[in-house]
Write an enzyme that holds these catalytic residues in place. Structure first.
Site, PDB file in Angstrom:
ATOM      1  CD  GLU A  35      15.550  56.430  21.869  1.00 20.28           C
ATOM      2  OE1 GLU A  35      14.386  56.640  22.030  1.00 20.28           O
ATOM      3  OE2 GLU A  35      16.541  56.609  22.672  1.00 20.28           O
ATOM      4  CG  ASP A  38       7.695  53.103  22.608  1.00 30.01           C
ATOM      5  OD1 ASP A  38       8.476  53.186  21.403  1.00 30.01           O
ATOM      6  OD2 ASP A  38       7.205  54.276  23.166  1.00 30.01           O
ATOM      7  N   GLY A 129      13.408  65.823  20.785  1.00 28.02           N
ATOM      8  CA  GLY A 129      13.514  64.591  21.020  1.00 28.02           C
ATOM      9  C   GLY A 129      13.305  64.491  22.725  1.00 28.02           C
ATOM     10  CG  ASP A 176       7.679  59.487  24.365  1.00 28.82           C
ATOM     11  OD1 ASP A 176       8.627  59.132  24.509  1.00 28.82           O
ATOM     12  OD2 ASP A 176       7.634  60.287  23.058  1.00 28.82           O
ATOM     13  CG  ASN A 219       6.677  67.753  14.044  1.00 28.18           C
ATOM     14  OD1 ASN A 219       6.273  66.960  14.338  1.00 28.18           O
ATOM     15  ND2 ASN A 219       6.270  69.037  14.247  1.00 28.18           N
TER      16      ASN A 219
END
Length: 445
Positions: A35, A38, A129, A176, A219
């Site tokens: 988490e 990236d 998420g 993502d 958000n």
């Protein structure tokens, strides 16, 4: 072809008075471990989920983009192809779609851009998420490519969609979008960056992954928490680089510092202890340490929505990133070698990841922590927040034989005592398995 039926042609017909010519889907994802690393240049380990974003599309020569959503709370929207402005101050659903359109438009220098009518449907809970916003960007990119009769590799599509989501102000790292395009059914993926590549990771038999939404919405584009962390990591990278005699100007990421030094993640953790202090840094101290002016800090390092920040926790953020990057590699190594006790070891790594997110990266919230505790007591071998945090979902690894009891306990202890959560429980607590990546298809396919 997705299991989920596309928005029925009747919905499209009644909205636009003509049949859809094609459909596109892009899945959400759950990040199993890795988490907030990236965007620091480190590998992550997500899998696509069955929940996805779908678009039904017809193409015309009007050079306008007309958008509608099957969910009534999302308003219709239309824009001229030569005026696709994304309003960063107001992250509405249609702006995510326009990010994807613009990414493809700019990649191919499309003029004129094909006009499109689109009806969008989705089964990914919003602000949870699970990457509903990135799936929407990816779906829009895929739709725009197809409508303009272009073709691109999945890797290139992922790279374009990762870059164009920044139009809405989120400085993410590309996980993502990459998993949304590169996912394959039945396998998680180790996603590496620069160059982007995805490697299969076979998950062990005997356990399932359960997603549970804590029902607090987050958000990323509407708050500055996320971009503050990006900036803290950037500053930490520059201070570590300078202390080690590297040219700090061109180094932006913690991963780049490690690569330049040619040392291990364990070595980097030692350097963090030696060079950074646990007390928060002020802007003044950062400028003195880096030898830059406050104006340079604001212009070159801080993003537009982090100019107001006065305290930066550099030690904690760097320690999380290097530790989490190491846990990702350990997780993959356990999956690859499949030793006895693999499930317990993977669960342990997931739980360590949550503690680091909670204590060092401070991206959890009381509801996520409570839900993780309930999941562990209910029989999970590991549980952690997934996605950006500050709300959204947990992912838990549960031995298959404990699954029914686990679901019942979490339902009773987290969802049932609260009327609002109880009403959301059906879409908030579910078992998932690795799904497939984005696709274009026709209704009769």
């Amino acid at each position: 072809i997705p299991d989920h039926n596309p928005p029925h042609h009747q919905a499209f017909l009644s909205k636009h008075g003509e049949p859809a010519s094609f459909y596109a889907s892009a899945p959400g994802r759950v990040n199993l471990i890795g988490e907030h690393i990236d965007y620091c240049g480190y590998s992550v380990l997500p899998m696509a989920i069955e929940q996805n974003i779908l678009a039904a599309v017809s193409v015309n020569t009007s050079q306008t983009i007309q958008l509608a959503n099957t969910n009534g709370k999302y308003k219709d929207f239309a824009a001229s192809a030569d005026d696709l402005l994304v309003d960063r101050t107001d992250p509405q659903w249609h702006y995510y779609f326009l990010c994807g359109v613009r990414g493809i438009q700019e990649h191919f220098s499309l003029a004129p851009l094909a006009g499109m009518k689109c009806v969008v449907d989705g089964t990914i809970p919003a602000s949870s998420g699970l990457s509903s916003s990135s799936a929407l960007v990816c779906c829009a990119g895929l739709v725009t490519m197809e409508a303009n009769q272009k073709s691109l590799s999945k890797v290139t599509l992922a790279e374009i969609c990762a870059k164009c989501e920044r139009y809405i102000g989120t400085e993410g790292g590309g996980m993502d979008q990459s998993i949304s395009f590169l996912a394959e059914e039945g396998t998680a993926k180790l996603i590496e960056f620069n160059p982007l590549r995805a490697t299969d990771v076979k998950l062990p038999d005997g356990a399932v992954f359960v997603i549970a939404n804590c029902c607090v919405e987050m958000n990323k584009a509407a708050t500055s928490h996320f971009n503050i962390r990006v900036v803290e990591c950037r500053i930490a990278a520059k201070i570590l680089a300078k202390a080690k005699g590297l040219e700090m100007g061109r180094l932006q990421k913690l991963g780049e510092v490690q690569a330049e030094l040619g040392v291990s993640l364990e070595d980097m953790l030692v350097f963090v202890e030696d060079i950074l202090h646990p007390e928060p840094y002020s802007k003044d101290e950062i400028c003195k340490t880096l030898g830059i002016t406050p104006e340079q800090l604001c212009a070159d390092i801080l993003s537009t929505n982090t100019q107001h920040v006065t305290q930066f926790k550099l030690y904690q953020r760097a320690k999380h990133v290097y530790g989490e990057a190491s846990r990702v590699l350990q997780f993959k190594a356990v999956c690859d070698s499949a030793p006895s006790g693999a499930v317990l070891r993977l669960g342990e790594l997931m739980s360590q990841s949550h503690k680091s997110c909670r204590d060092l990266y401070e991206c959890s919230c009381p509801e996520l922590d409570q839900l993780v505790d309930i999941c562990l007591k209910a029989g999970a071998v590991g549980s952690r927040l997934t996605g950006a945090g500050w709300g959204g979902c947990t992912v838990s690894m549960v031995p298959s034989e404990k699954m029914d009891c686990f679901l019942r306990t979490v339902r009773e202890q987290y969802y049932m005592p609260d009327a609002r959560r109880a009403a959301l429980e059906k879409q908030s607590l579910f078992v998932t398995k690795p799904g497939q990546g984005a696709a274009i298809f026709t209704e009769d396919a």
